[in-house]
Structure formats: structure tokens, C-alpha cells
Scaffold this motif. Structure first.
Motif, PDB file in Angstrom:
ATOM      1  N   LYS A 232       0.811  -1.213   0.000  1.00  0.00           N
ATOM      2  CA  LYS A 232       0.000   0.000   0.000  1.00  0.00           C
ATOM      3  C   LYS A 232       0.851   1.273   0.000  1.00  0.00           C
ATOM      4  O   LYS A 232       0.380   2.313  -0.411  1.00  0.00           O
TER       5      LYS A 232
ATOM      6  N   ARG B  30      -8.579  -2.444  -2.158  1.00  0.00           N
ATOM      7  CA  ARG B  30      -8.691  -2.848  -0.753  1.00  0.00           C
ATOM      8  C   ARG B  30      -7.903  -4.111  -0.483  1.00  0.00           C
ATOM      9  O   ARG B  30      -7.268  -4.264   0.574  1.00  0.00           O
TER      10      ARG B  30
ATOM     11  N   SER C 161      -4.072  -4.859   1.844  1.00  0.00           N
ATOM     12  CA  SER C 161      -4.179  -5.639   3.075  1.00  0.00           C
ATOM     13  C   SER C 161      -3.300  -6.886   3.058  1.00  0.00           C
ATOM     14  O   SER C 161      -3.101  -7.509   4.099  1.00  0.00           O
TER      15      SER C 161
ATOM     16  N   GLU D 144     -16.958  -7.504   1.240  1.00  0.00           N
ATOM     17  CA  GLU D 144     -16.233  -6.505   2.003  1.00  0.00           C
ATOM     18  C   GLU D 144     -14.730  -6.769   1.960  1.00  0.00           C
ATOM     19  O   GLU D 144     -13.919  -5.842   1.870  1.00  0.00           O
ATOM     20  N   THR D 145     -14.349  -8.046   2.030  1.00  0.00           N
ATOM     21  CA  THR D 145     -12.931  -8.407   1.984  1.00  0.00           C
ATOM     22  C   THR D 145     -12.272  -7.916   0.709  1.00  0.00           C
ATOM     23  O   THR D 145     -11.159  -7.396   0.713  1.00  0.00           O
TER      24      THR D 145
ATOM     25  N   GLY E  49     -13.521  -5.561  -1.256  1.00  0.00           N
ATOM     26  CA  GLY E  49     -13.816  -4.172  -1.529  1.00  0.00           C
ATOM     27  C   GLY E  49     -14.918  -3.977  -2.549  1.00  0.00           C
ATOM     28  O   GLY E  49     -15.114  -2.873  -3.065  1.00  0.00           O
TER      29      GLY E  49
ATOM     30  N   ASP F 222     -18.004  -4.046  -1.947  1.00  0.00           N
ATOM     31  CA  ASP F 222     -19.140  -3.349  -1.362  1.00  0.00           C
ATOM     32  C   ASP F 222     -19.064  -1.841  -1.635  1.00  0.00           C
ATOM     33  O   ASP F 222     -20.078  -1.149  -1.636  1.00  0.00           O
ATOM     34  N   LYS F 223     -17.851  -1.317  -1.879  1.00  0.00           N
ATOM     35  CA  LYS F 223     -17.682   0.107  -2.174  1.00  0.00           C
ATOM     36  C   LYS F 223     -16.680   0.260  -3.313  1.00  0.00           C
ATOM     37  O   LYS F 223     -15.630   0.886  -3.182  1.00  0.00           O
ATOM     38  N   LEU F 224     -17.010  -0.337  -4.423  1.00  0.00           N
ATOM     39  CA  LEU F 224     -16.093  -0.357  -5.549  1.00  0.00           C
ATOM     40  C   LEU F 224     -16.179   0.948  -6.330  1.00  0.00           C
ATOM     41  O   LEU F 224     -17.260   1.427  -6.651  1.00  0.00           O
TER      42      LEU F 224
ATOM     43  N   SER G  63     -17.623  -8.062  -9.424  1.00  0.00           N
ATOM     44  CA  SER G  63     -18.525  -7.480  -8.440  1.00  0.00           C
ATOM     45  C   SER G  63     -19.951  -7.969  -8.663  1.00  0.00           C
ATOM     46  O   SER G  63     -20.644  -8.375  -7.710  1.00  0.00           O
TER      47      SER G  63
END
Length: 466
Positions: A282, A319, A323, A384-385, A387, A389-391, A408
Motif C-alpha cells: 500500500k 482494498r 491488506s 467486504e474483503t 472491496g 461493497d464500495k467499488l 462485483s
């Protein structure tokens, strides 16, 4: 042939630097570390803090050589793998041996002569001295010389001459600590000579000792190393760089002193400052991460593997790539060596993308993966893992955007909307990836069967150094 793990990089200690090995653009961090140890004379203990699998060992093995290229005329570096020695009782002896290998390459040098004094004193400071009482002999040997310089020069001979008196000295040793204090003074005085202080007492030569893998050692061994550094090596111009995961090292403190102990406060007594080693993704951006992935596939024999290529698509997700550590990525690719990818005649590309997503879910959350195998799909946090959910796609490559939109929609179709047969998902754009007759219900079955039978029986465990 595929490999299960990335082969260890062939780094020649003290010769190779970052050139050819710096896959994550970490030379800048190395330069900052070099600047720090060269500017500061006070003894430093620097914790190079990074998560397991973040590449600390590769960085440090490169750094000891890189630093010598630019500062070798006035600084000596030593690399010590603490984990390789934690089967021993006494870390001081192992550490002293590692330093000797570097300092005594030229036996007639001034540095070598100074260090031999410290090496002779070291056995009488460790656990063996506590058991045998031999530290008393050091005090006797020094007292027989009549002066400090003579004591340091003749200590080896005197210890040999007095060696037969070990048993006789045992009771005297337990009555007083004079011998051990004398050994300590001999050790520190030798270190001061090693740094060749000028008229003002400032070191003109420096010794930088890298201790790697400290967080992987037995708790008692790891903490003994810290105590030895603090008590024996607290000399101007002598620096330590600890390759460690500070969170795990704090757990070693709690293991020794109890879960309620102030572990961070305890470590603060030994560690001067910490430098955070970025986790390999990151902080350096997507491009170096993808370059690492490319090199990993080549070294593991996975170039052209459909499942590995499917994993690549997920690694581009912001995301997820923020991580995962480098060790995590290697472990994900290890599944590609173990598992057979889907035949592209069935389901096209998306079938392997489905399997890749399940591999990531199992790696990131074994609890959720087990829930999926039991059919509890509404409890799964894969969206969620990853990402999804908020792509969002700001300034992204069009092909990459299309791939991520498809993934997605697929996982939302599986996990968010239930399995009502009256809802259609397969449209004209998706027909190139999925068979026409694969409806929601059959897709649900394929996902569960894949999780239970293709992936559920396989587990790749971590392996190798940081």
C-alpha cells in the motif's frame, strides 16, 4: 514444473546491495537507515518494524551490503539471524561469534585485536559463567596485571593460566560479583577501542549489528537478546537494527511477564526508535506489487496458469492489495501449484475467477470459509474483503474496470440477492464467460461444491523467511 514457494533470493551477504534485489523500491528506506546510523554517535537500537511476510529479511540482507558500499571505510556491518540460534542457551556467545567472523577477517588489524579482548571476556558474562562461577577468574586475571591496559591485553593468557582454579573459585564467586563486573568492564572497554574514539571521545569507527527474525524466537531467548544489547553493548558508535514485528515481540513480553504486563513500556526500555517497513504494497503502489507478482509466478513456474492469472485480477483491487503482505501473495499463488484450474471449456474464464475468489476468502477468513462450506452464504463477508461493497474506479484502466465490474456483479449475485430463480443475471456481456444454461441455482451449487470438494481439503501453510 510448478513450485510451492518462491525460492529464496540468492543474496551474497556483505557484497550484494539493493541492485537486482529491490523489487519493492525500498532503497530509499535503506538510505534513510544508513543516514541515521552514520549521523548519530549515541548507541542506537532501531526496530525495523514490519508484519510477518513483509520482506524484512530480504531488505536487511541487502542493506548490510549496500551500507558497506558507501560507508565501509568507517563502518562495519554484521548480520545475525537470531532464529537460527535460539536453540542455544546463551545468545551472547552466538552473537559474539557472528561479530568475530566479521571483525577478525584480518587478525592483525587494530579492530581485531580490540575485539579479541571482548571475545575472551564474553564467556564469563553469559549463563555458563553463572553456572560455573568462572567470572571470578576474570577479576583475578585483571587484578594480576596491575593496570587496565595490561589487563585487556593479557586477559586471555591469564584466564588460561588460572583455568584450573574454576572449582576453587566457585564459592568466592557467589559471595561477590567482582569477577563479573570486571568481565563486563573488559568487554565494554574493548568495544570502545573498537570504535577508535578521537580526543573528544567520539567514535571514528562504527559497528552496526543487524539482528533479524527476533520475533520468531522463543520468548525467553528474544528478551535475553534485548537485555544483552542493553547491558553489554551500550557504547557510543555501536548500533543495533532489529528486524522484528513489534506486535509479536510485545507478545513475547506478555508470555514471560503475564498478559497484564505493560509490554510496550518494557520494550521502550531497550528500543531507541522504530522505523516502519512498508508492507510491500500500500505504500509503494500497485505497479511494484504487480511486478512482485510477476516475478513470483516466474519463479514458481506459474506463468500461463489460468488460476494464477485469475488471482492477478483480484490483486488489482485496491482494498485487497493494501491488506496483503508479500508472504500472503506467495501463499495465494501456492494454491495455484496445488490445485488444478478449471478446464476453460467449462465456464470459460469466470470459473477460475470464482475459484480464485474462494482461495482468497479461505486465506483471509477461515471462519467465513467454513460457514460457506456449511451453506451459510448470508454470513460471508467476501464482498467486504475484496472491496466490492464500495467499488470505485477513478482513473482506472478500462479493461481492469470491466473485469472488476464483472466480478462485483458475480459475487453480489451469489451472496447479496439470494437464489431466487426468477432473477436473471446472465446478460449478453456475460455469455462469453458463463454457459447459457448456468442459472442462479446451479451457480450456487457450483460455488458450494468448489468450496467443499476442490478447495476444502487443501491447506497451504506458511513457509520460509520474511
Amino acid at each position: 514444473m510448478a513450485r510451492l514457494y518462491i525460492p529464496e533470493p540468492k543474496i551474497t551477504l556483505y557484497e550484494d546491495g539493493f541492485d537486482g534485489h529491490d523489487k519493492l523500491s525500498r532503497k530509499t528506506t535503506g538510505d534513510k537507515l544508513s543516514d541515521l546510523v552514520e549521523r548519530i554517535d549515541d548507541p542506537l537500537v532501531i526496530a525495523l518494524d514490519g508484519a510477518w511476510g513483509s520482506g524484512k529479511s530480504v531488505f536487511l540482507k541487502c542493506w548490510v551490503g549496500e551500507h558497506l558500499k558507501h560507508h565501509g571505510d568507517k563502518t562495519q556491518t554484521v548480520y545475525f539471524d537470531a532464529f537460527q540460534h535460539d536453540y542455544l542457551d546463551d545468545p551472547l556467545i552466538a552473537l559474539t561469534s557472528a561479530i568475530s567472523e566479521r571483525i577478525e577477517r584480518d587478525p592483525e588489524s587494530k579492530s581485531a585485536k580490540a575485539w579479541r579482548i571482548a571475545k575472551n571476556a564474553a564467556p564469563f558474562l553469559g549463563k555458563a559463567a553463572l553456572r560455573l562461577g568462572t567470572a571470578a577468574l576474570v577479576g583475578k586475571a585483571i587484578s594480576l596485571t596491575g593496570d587496565e591496559d595490561g589487563a585487556l591485553n593479557d586477559i586471555g593468557d591469564k584466564l588460561s593460566e588460572e583455568g584450573g582454579d574454576i572449582a576453587k573459585s566457585l564459592n568466592d564467586f557467589w559471595k561477590k560479583e567482582d569477577g563479573k563486573r570486571a568481565a563486563m568492564e573488559a568487554f565494554r572497554s574493548a568495544l570502545v577501542q573498537l570504535t577508535a574514539p578521537d580526543e573528544q571521545g567520539s567514535p571514528t569507527q562504527k559497528l552496526v549489528i543487524v539482528i533479524d527474525e527476533l520475533d520468531r524466537c522463543r520468548p525467553d531467548y528474544a528478551l535475553s537478546v534485548l537485555e544483552i544489547i542493553k547491558h553489554f553493548f551500550n557504547v557510543d558508535g555501536v548500533h543495533f537494527v532489529l528486524g522484528t514485528n513489534l506486535l509479536e515481540l510485545a507478545n513475547s513480553v506478555r508470555s514471560r511477564y503475564g498478559s497484564g504486563s505493560n509490554a510496550e513500556g518494557y520494550l521502550g526500555k531497550f528500543i531507541t526508535l522504530s522505523m516502519r517497513l512498508n508492507n510491500g504494497n500500500k505504500h509503494v503502489g500497485l505497479k511494484p506489487l504487480l511486478q512482485f507478482s510477476k516475478n513470483a509466478k516466474e519463479e514458481m513456474g506459474l506463468v500461463g496458469n489460468p488460476l494464477a492469472e485469475a488471482l492477478d485480477v483480484y490483486l488489482e483491487l485496491p482494498r485487497l492489495n493494501q491488506s496483503l503482505s508479500l508472504r500472503d501473495i506467495e501463499r495465494l499463488y501456492s494454491h495455484c501449484s496445488v490445485l488444478h484450474p478449471f478446464d476453460t471449456a467449462w465456464g470459460g474464464v469466470l470459473s477460475n475467477w470464482m475459484l480464485a475468489g474462494l482461495i482468497i476468502l479461505k486465506h483471509q477468513s477461515s471462519k467465513e470459509f467454513r460457514a460457506l462450506c456449511l451453506g451459510n452464504t448470508r454470513q460471508i463477508g467476501l464482498l467486504e474483503t475484496l472491496g466490492f461493497d464500495k467499488l470505485s474506479f477513478p482513473n482506472r484502466d478500462p479493461l481492469r474496470v470491466e473485469r472488476h465490474q464483472l466480478l462485483s456483479e458475480f459475487w453480489n449475485y451469489i451472496f447479496n440477492d439470494g437464489f431466487r430463480a426468477d432473477q436473471e443475471w446472465v446478460n449478453e456481456r456475460h455469455k462469453q464467460f458463463m454457459p447459457d444454461d448456468l442459472n442462479r441455482g446451479s451457480m450456487h451449487s457450483v460455488v458450494l461444491e468448489t468450496a467443499r470438494n476442490k478447495l476444502g481439503e487443501v491447506e497451504v501453510v506458511p513457509f520460509g523467511d520474511d
